[in-house]
Design an enzyme around this catalytic site. Structure first.
Site, mmCIF file in Angstrom:
data_model
loop_
_atom_site.group_PDB
_atom_site.id
_atom_site.type_symbol
_atom_site.label_atom_id
_atom_site.label_comp_id
_atom_site.label_asym_id
_atom_site.label_seq_id
_atom_site.Cartn_x
_atom_site.Cartn_y
_atom_site.Cartn_z
ATOM 1 N N SER A 1 0.782 -1.236 0.000
ATOM 2 C CA SER A 1 0.000 0.000 0.000
ATOM 3 C C SER A 1 0.813 1.285 0.000
ATOM 4 C CB SER A 1 -0.967 -0.001 1.182
ATOM 5 O OG SER A 1 -2.014 -0.911 0.940
ATOM 6 N N TYR B 1 -10.764 2.372 5.825
ATOM 7 C CA TYR B 1 -9.790 1.991 4.799
ATOM 8 C C TYR B 1 -10.429 1.070 3.763
ATOM 9 C CZ TYR B 1 -5.036 0.877 3.185
ATOM 10 O OH TYR B 1 -3.881 0.741 2.462
ATOM 11 N N GLY C 1 2.922 -0.917 3.923
ATOM 12 C CA GLY C 1 2.260 -1.790 2.969
ATOM 13 C C GLY C 1 2.282 -3.238 3.403
ATOM 14 N N ASN D 1 -9.342 -0.446 -0.240
ATOM 15 C CA ASN D 1 -8.513 -0.466 -1.441
ATOM 16 C C ASN D 1 -9.289 -0.065 -2.691
ATOM 17 O OD1 ASN D 1 -5.833 -1.524 -0.516
ATOM 18 N ND2 ASN D 1 -7.131 -3.174 0.249
#
Length: 365
Positions: free
Chosen positions: A84, A176, A320, A178
């Site tokens: 990430s 959060y 990440g 993606n």
């Protein structure tokens, strides 16, 4: 004690060596001790770190082994999948386009991708670009659902998310997802008419000389340069499984990139120094909301996380997580930077807290 307890450890100075008196004063090196503990105590196959001081001098560290089958050394400043941290690169490209007047932060997703984002409680006419970058859109996270190992087109990833109900009204809270960054990447491609990877190359990677950083091409399952192998295990105590080679397309604009610790140091320091964004866009990027998901006191801007330091102040980065690799790190406003990577996604939070502590130690010493 894990079998990795006897694994080798190492340290290398990337630029001019410090005088002997300075090296003597620095022993025992607290960063090296932290990496050793990640291997010996937390049972991680390998740990790597790159630390940059205010003068730009960089030191790289390793602990453990690069291959548990052969016991080979961990490559100095080896490449890893940065997960990430990719989001920061995506956000920078979006914000550059904002500065060029090609994207509006408070324009809706439908402005650029008309009719694409529709679902139960989901409407792209009510979600802004800013909400995508700050994770306040309410969009479901497609990685919460089963993804089979194969190549994915970005719109397939979006389609997985749109089969599920919105988590909240746009702007109502922080969560959060993606999916937000897949959409951000699609907007970049629509506005520029070019692949996201090419925009990242031209606008960031080539511009500041990130020689070991790239966005893997479709079908590219390897890491190009020397790297430690990445591992996975189904549960604590289960055998390690080599997952170094994989198709990362399921992460795309949210997490597909490969880099090194020293390149990440260079990236974050260049970003904070204003070398990638105009002042107005950098200020927007650093306008944050609470995000305890990243730890106590952490705050999320537009693709950038601020984390409190034990010595005062904060550092800016992201971190990440991808099968085989975990990364943590960032930079301070005065030019210090540190990035730590390990070659196994831990099954408990303690190991990653220890990795985060190594970052804090490196930036505070």
């Amino acid at each position: 004690m894990p079998a990795v307890a006897a694994m080798a450890v190492g340290i290398m100075t990337m630029s001019a060596l410090a005088p002997p008196t300075a090296l003597a004063a620095a022993r025992p090196d607290t960063v090296q001790q932290g990496l050793n503990a990640l291997v010996r105590t937390d049972g991680l196959p390998a740990a790597l770190a790159s630390v940059q001081d205010r003068t730009g001098r960089t030191r790289t560290y390793t602990a453990g082994v690069g291959d548990v089958a052969t016991g080979s050394k961990v490559p100095k400043d080896g490449q890893v999948r940065i997960g990430s941290n990719t989001k920061v690169f995506t956000a920078v490209v979006v914000l550059q386009l904002v500065g060029e007047g090609k994207i509006g932060l408070d324009a809706t997703v439908d402005t650029y991708l008309p009719g694409l984002v529709r679902g139960e409680g989901i409407d792209g006419r009510r979600i802004t670009v800013r909400q995508l970058l700050q994770h306040t859109s309410g969009l479901p996270n497609y990685t919460d659902y089963d993804l089979q190992p194969r190549y994915f087109e970005p719109r397939e990833l979006l389609g997985i998310a749109l089969r599920h109900t919105a988590h909240f009204e746009p702007g109502a809270k922080w969560e959060y997802s993606n999916t937000n960054y897949v959409l951000a990447g699609l907007i970049v491609q629509k506005v520029t008419g070019r692949p996201l990877a090419e925009e990242m190359d031209q606008r960031i990677i080539e511009r500041i000389g990130l020689h070991h950083t790239y966005f893997p091409a479709p079908g590219d399952m390897t890491l190009r340069e020397p790297h430690p192998k990445g591992y996975d295990r189904e549960s604590a105590g289960a055998p390690l499984r080599d997952v170094t080679e994989m198709d990362p397309s399921w992460a795309w604009a949210a997490g597909q990139m490969i880099s090194t610790g020293s390149d990440l140091d260079r990236f974050f320091t260049a970003l904070l120094a204003g070398r990638l964004l105009p002042p107005a866009q950098l200020a927007q990027m650093r306008t944050t909301v609470p995000a305890d998901y990243f730890g106590s006191g952490a705050r999320y801007g537009l693709g950038l996380v601020s984390t409190p330091l034990s010595c005062g102040g904060v550092y800016w980065g992201h971190g990440g997580s991808l099968p085989g690799y975990e990364t943590r790190g960032g930079a301070t406003d005065d030019g210090r930077a540190a990035n730590v990577a390990v070659t196994l996604q831990p099954t408990d939070e303690a190991a990653m807290e220890h990795a985060e502590k190594v970052v804090d130690t490196a930036l505070c010493r």
